[in-house]
Design an enzyme around this catalytic site. Structure first.
Site, short mmCIF file in Angstrom:
data_model
loop_
_atom_site.label_atom_id
_atom_site.label_comp_id
_atom_site.label_asym_id
_atom_site.label_seq_id
_atom_site.Cartn_x
_atom_site.Cartn_y
_atom_site.Cartn_z
N ASP A 1 15.61 9.57 -21.46
CA ASP A 1 15.43 10.85 -20.76
C ASP A 1 16.72 11.33 -20.09
O ASP A 1 16.69 12.06 -19.13
CB ASP A 1 14.33 10.72 -19.70
N ASP B 1 16.22 -3.19 -11.87
CA ASP B 1 17.31 -2.42 -11.25
C ASP B 1 17.48 -2.81 -9.77
O ASP B 1 18.61 -2.97 -9.30
CB ASP B 1 17.16 -0.91 -11.45
#
Ligand SMILES: *[C@@H]1O[C@H](CO)[C@@H](O)[C@H](O)[C@H]1NC(C)=O
Length: 438
Positions: free
Chosen positions: A203, A281
């Protein structure tokens, strides 16, 4: 060294010249004061001795010259071989792009841009890793791979449900993403044997100089062992808090930004054994896991996320990501001197700057009249609360991961607010992040 030998030659030549002038003038001076015959003999003697000395001087000079020449040619050879080494490294460089995909057919938008801005197919082969087994997404990717041998696709083979306790079921997506990354990175580094990788998700939009950015900054990863990643993302990348007149400006950060990033195989081999089951992350934002090494991030982001329907849903996107500024200028990073980003240079300059700057409150910064170029200032914080208050006032992200504020480096957050550079800096002697700040 080279300068010194040059200097030495010059000084030698000057001494020889002065010597000759003195000798010559002494001959002239004595000419009138002695009888002619004596004078001629004397002069002959002097000329002979002068010739001898000149010969001696010449041999000495030529010896010196020989030495200088030898030294220069040696230095030149060394320099050339050094240059060649660098060139060989860079000319053999392959920096594959790993595109992480799942079930969004809009992966086409990402692939279109990668293909459009890719300056070199050999340096930047594209590897798409697809999870989720979504057929129509796979067909989209396959149409790219079928028409270009430098684009390949691999499918994450383990589509099994991950067994989770009831309270973690809502995080299932994050578990699948961590599993997918582990597969995809092993594919790139272990199966294909690449040295480094640029990671993007399905994306992301990229800037025109996205590839140039990674090509130009990659040598920093090789040179500076205190860096582990280069990211294309500025977590505080809204146009109100960045300096858009300096798209070439880069920073160090202790906060892993993600969203278009590169790192090396040796780092993956170090991380892989303890790779987390979910939230990778945030795991990478814990300084313990990356051995307290830093990343490079740009002033103006080189990626933009257009995905609203992701694992993190739409709220964060609407509140934050939509307003991010994507760089549109092309900066020739490969022609820039980026040595200011090396740890020793950067830390010294940053700490010196911050300690010498006048202080303002966040309120004063925001309310100051904006006229022309305003001088930089610092805004200080003393604890998590005062940090968050000042960050919010300045328009910055105010959250922490493992005690690290977004974009912070050595506890300092650099931003550009109200027409001036602002350093949000600790008011106390900073030594490390406090994991209890959250
Ligand atoms: C996937 O889609 C293609 C093209 O629409 C179709 O030909 C193929 O049968 C589908 N495969 C599966 C496993 O559904």
């Amino acid at each position: 060294m080279r300068l010194n030998t040059r200097k030495l030659t010059l000084v030698g030549a000057a001494i020889a010249l002065i010597y000759l002038i003195v000798m010559y003038s002494s001959i002239i001076e004595t000419q009138g004061s002695t009888p002619l015959k004596n004078n001629v003999i004397e002069m002959e003697k002097r000329i002979v001795s002068l010739e001898k000395q000149l010969d001696l001087q010449m041999t000495e000079s030529s010896n010196l010259l020989k030495k200088v020449k030898e030294h220069l040619s040696k230095a030149k050879v060394e320099e050339e071989s050094q240059q060649k080494e660098n060139e060989i490294d860079m000319s053999a460089l392959v920096l594959p792009v790993l595109l992480i995909a799942c079930d969004r057919v809009t992966v086409k938008r990402c692939l279109d841009n990668l293909v459009k801005f890719r300056p070199n197919k050999d340096i930047f082969p594209i590897i798409v890793s697809q999870d989720c087994g979504h057929n129509s997404t796979y067909q989209v990717i396959k149409s790219f791979a079928d028409s270009d041998p430098t684009i390949s696709v691999v499918q994450q083979p383990d589509l099994s449900e991950i067994p989770l306790p009831r309270q973690k079921v809502k995080f299932r997506g994050y578990y699948k993403i961590a599993r997918h990354y582990k597969f995809a990175l092993n594919h790139v580094f272990k199966t294909l044997g690449h040295e480094a990788v640029i990671i993007v998700e399905d994306d992301l939009d990229i800037s025109p100089d996205f590839f140039e950015y990674f090509l130009g900054t990659y040598p920093l990863l090789l040179k500076d062992p205190t860096l582990w990643c280069i990211s294309a993302w500025n977590d505080n990348g809204k146009k109100e808090v960045i300096d858009q007149s300096h798209p070439e400006l880069l920073h160090r950060t202790d906060f892993f930004p993600g969203l278009g990033w590169t790192f090396r195989r040796e780092t993956w081999l170090d991380l892989e054994p303890t790779w987390p089951e979910a939230f990778f992350d945030d795991w990478l934002r814990n300084p313990e896991n990356t051995h307290e090494r830093a990343c490079i991030r740009p002033e103006v982001s080189r990626t933009f996320t257009f995905g609203k329907i992701g694992v993190s849903k739409g709220l964060f996107y609407d509140m934050h990501l939509r307003a991010m500024q994507l760089n549109m200028d092309f900066v020739e990073f490969t022609n820039l001197d980026l040595s200011y980003l090396l740890k020793d240079n950067y830390d010294e300059a940053l700490l010196k700057t911050v300690s010498s700057l006048p202080e303002m409150t966040a309120d004063e910064v925001v309310n100051a009249p904006q006229e022309g170029d305003l001088p930089p200032v610092k805004v200080t914080y003393s604890n998590a609360k005062t940090y968050q208050k000042a960050a919010k006032k300045l328009g910055l992200m105010d959250d922490f991961r493992s005690g690290v504020p977004r974009t912070a480096y050595l506890g300092v957050v650099s931003c550009f607010v109200g027409g001036r550079r602002v350093y949000l800096a600790p008011s106390f002697p900073w030594s490390r992040y406090d994991p209890s700040w959250s």
